[in-house]
Design a protein around this motif. Sequence first.
Motif, PDB file in Angstrom:
ATOM      1  N   ARG B  46      35.303  36.669  49.672  1.00  0.00           N
ATOM      2  CA  ARG B  46      36.281  37.730  49.451  1.00  0.00           C
ATOM      3  C   ARG B  46      36.310  38.710  50.619  1.00  0.00           C
ATOM      4  N   PHE B  78      44.026  31.282  50.169  1.00  0.00           N
ATOM      5  CA  PHE B  78      42.904  31.494  49.250  1.00  0.00           C
ATOM      6  C   PHE B  78      43.203  30.784  47.943  1.00  0.00           C
ATOM      7  N   PHE B  80      41.842  30.329  44.095  1.00  0.00           N
ATOM      8  CA  PHE B  80      40.940  30.973  43.140  1.00  0.00           C
ATOM      9  C   PHE B  80      40.409  29.974  42.115  1.00  0.00           C
ATOM     10  N   ALA B  84      44.954  31.486  39.288  1.00  0.00           N
ATOM     11  CA  ALA B  84      45.718  32.710  39.566  1.00  0.00           C
ATOM     12  C   ALA B  84      47.164  32.394  39.929  1.00  0.00           C
ATOM     13  N   LEU B  85      47.743  31.412  39.252  1.00  0.00           N
ATOM     14  CA  LEU B  85      49.167  31.131  39.476  1.00  0.00           C
ATOM     15  C   LEU B  85      49.994  32.246  38.849  1.00  0.00           C
ATOM     16  N   ARG B 138      47.390  22.402  37.916  1.00  0.00           N
ATOM     17  CA  ARG B 138      47.477  23.816  38.284  1.00  0.00           C
ATOM     18  C   ARG B 138      46.729  24.085  39.579  1.00  0.00           C
ATOM     19  N   ARG B 145      50.364  26.277  47.143  1.00  0.00           N
ATOM     20  CA  ARG B 145      50.817  27.653  47.362  1.00  0.00           C
ATOM     21  C   ARG B 145      50.053  28.290  48.519  1.00  0.00           C
ATOM     22  N   ALA B 146      48.742  28.023  48.560  1.00  0.00           N
ATOM     23  CA  ALA B 146      47.922  28.613  49.620  1.00  0.00           C
ATOM     24  C   ALA B 146      48.269  28.019  50.985  1.00  0.00           C
TER      25      ALA B 146
END
Lengths: 293, 353
Positions: B46, B78, B80, B84-85, B138, B145-146
Motif C-alpha cells: 500500500r 492495483f 485487491f 473492490a469492483l 471477478r 481493470r488494473a
Amino acid sequence: MPSSEATAAVRIGARPPLRPGAALGRVLLLLVPGAYLAALLLAPLFAVVRAAFAHGPLAFAAAVSSPLALHAFAMTALTTAVAVVLNTAFGLAIAWVLVRDDFRGRRLLSGLVDLPFAVSPVMIGLMAMLLFGTGGWLLPATRALHLRVLFGWPAMALATTFVSLPLVVRELVPVLEEAGIAEEEAARTLGASRWQTLRHVVLPTVRWGLLYGVVLTTARCLGEFGAVLLVSGAMPGQTETATLLVYRLLEERRDAEAHAVAVVLATASVALLAAMKLVESRRNREHAAEGAA
Amino acid sequence: MSIEVRHVTKRFGGFVASDDVSFVAPEGQVTSLLGPSGSGKSTLLRVIAGLEPPDAGEVYITGSDATWVRAQDRGVGFVFQHYALFRHMTVAENVGFGLVVRKQKRSEVRARVAELLRLVQLDGLADRYPAQLSGGQRQRVALARALAPRPRVLLLDEPFGALDARVREELRAWLRKLHDEVHMTTLLVTHDQEEAMELSDRVVVMNRGKIEQVGSPDDIYDQPATPFVAEFIGSTNRLEVKLDGDRASVEGHRVDLPPGVLQRDGSGESVAWYVRPHEVELRLVSGRGAIPSDVVRIMRLGWVVKLELRLPSGRVVLVQQTREQVDELGLAPGDLVYLALRGAKAFPAAYSI
C-alpha cells in the motif's frame, strides 16, 4: 454468507400450514395494530379532509389559493429548499468525515449531530433569538452585512435546517460504512481524482441512502412549526409558513380554511411517504442484485 | 520499470508494520512478498501504491522517486484481495474506468476494454454486473481493470485469497501464463508459500515488519538464511544437536554430520538442525548414525506417504517417503524404525520464533 442466504430462502419459501387455533391468533395480531393505527392516524386524517371540504370544493379552492395562503406555501417551499440543499451538502460531508476519518472527538461530533433531535424545536428557536435578537452575539455581524436574520426568511431557513440536520447524516453513515473504502482506493489507483472518485464511485454507491435522507428531510421541513414560530414573528404575508398559517387560522376560528391548508400539507406528506417507500423498495431490490459484490 | 523500496518504515500507533525495509523488484519479473499475516507485506504494498504514506524511506518506481506522488498519478495497477469492483458499473465500465477518468476518447476506451476482456477471457460478460460473476471471474475483471490504463507496474494484494482452492490454482497458472505474455513488473503479496513459489522469479520473505531473506524460490527453500525461513517455507523438523569436537549427537545418539552441514555451522556446542521431511531415510535395523523411533501415524496421500515418528525424548518428527519406500519396509503404527539424516540446515539453537 450462507446464513443470510438461508434466512432469505426461508423468507421466500411457502408458509407452513397453520394449526386451527393459530389462524385466530394471526387475525388478532393483524387486527390490534390495524385498529390502533386507524384510530391514531387515519381517523384524524379523515376528519381533517372532511372538515376541509365542509363548505364544498369551491370554499376549499378559495382557502388554499388566497394570496396569504399562496405566500405561506411559498415560504414553506423556500425554507424547505434551503434546508434540504444545505443539509444534503453538509450532511454528506459530515457523514463522510464520521465514517472515513479517525480523529479525536469523532464520537463527540457523532453525538452532536443528533442534538437537534434531542432538543425541543422551541429551544432551537430560543437559541436563534439569543444569537440574532437584540443584544445577540451575532447581531453586529449581520448588521454590518445589512442582513435581517431574525424575523425574516434567513432565520426561518436556518432554524429549519438545524431541526432537520441529522436525517441525511444518519441515513448515510451506515451506507458509507457498509460500502467500505476499497472501491475508493481502487478508483484512486486507477487515476481518478478526489472529485472523480466522489462523482463516479461514492455518490452512485450511496445514492439511495442519500435520496432517502433527502426525502425524510423534506418531510420534516414541511411540517416544522415550533422553531419557525419563534424566529419568524409569524407576520401574515411576510414570514408566515403553511404550518404557521394553519395555527393562525385556527386561532381566528376560521377552522374550514385552516383545515384546507392542512390538507394540502398532509397531501404533500403522503406523497413524500409514497416516494420514500418507492425509494426503499428500489434500494432493497438493488441491494439484492448487488448482493455480495 | 523496476520497483525499489529504500528504508521504508511505517508505524500504526505503537505497531511497526514496516521496519526500515529495502528491496528491489526487478523489471519484467514477478516478485513475491511472502510472510505470515501481520508481517507487514500488505502495508508495504500500500505504501508502494501511494495508499499509505511512509513514516520514513523512499519508493522508486521506474527509477524516479514516487514517495510523495499521489496514488492517482503513480501509474500503478492495483488488484485487491476482495476485488473492490465498482458494484454499480458493468464489467465493461469497470475495466474502462481508468481510461474514462483520464478523458480518453470513447472509441479508444471501447477498443481497449474489448482487448482486455479478450485477454482475461471474459469477452461475453461485458454487460454483466460484478454480483452476477463468480469469484474467479471477478478477480479477472479486477485484473483487466488494473491493466487497462497501461500501468508501469502491477501490484497484487493476496489476489487469490478469497477464492476456493481449485479456482485459486487455475488462476495462478493462468496469471503466470499471462505474465509470460505481458512481461510486466509485478509485485505479489501472499501468505501462501506455494503461490509465491509457483508464480515468482524472486521471493522476499517478511516477518514482523522486516525482511528475512530475498532470493529465488529454490534459494529460499534450499538455503534458508534464517530459522524463520526454514520453518515458514515448506515443513521442517527442528532437532537440537550437541556438538563435541567433531562429534554430533541428537537425543543422545551419535550421528554423522549430514550433507550440507559443516562443523563450523552453529559454532557453539548447542545448535539446531532443520531437517526437511524428505531429508530422512528410514531403516529397519540399527546402524551408525541412526536414531531409533516409534511409528505413531502413517498418512497415505497417494504417491506420497507422511509418517509421524516419535523419538525416545517424545519429540515428534514428520517424515515424508514415497509409497514404494514405505511398502518395502512394511511399516505399521507401533513399529520401531531407525532414521538417518540425509540433509539439514544448521542454526544456533538459541533462536526461537
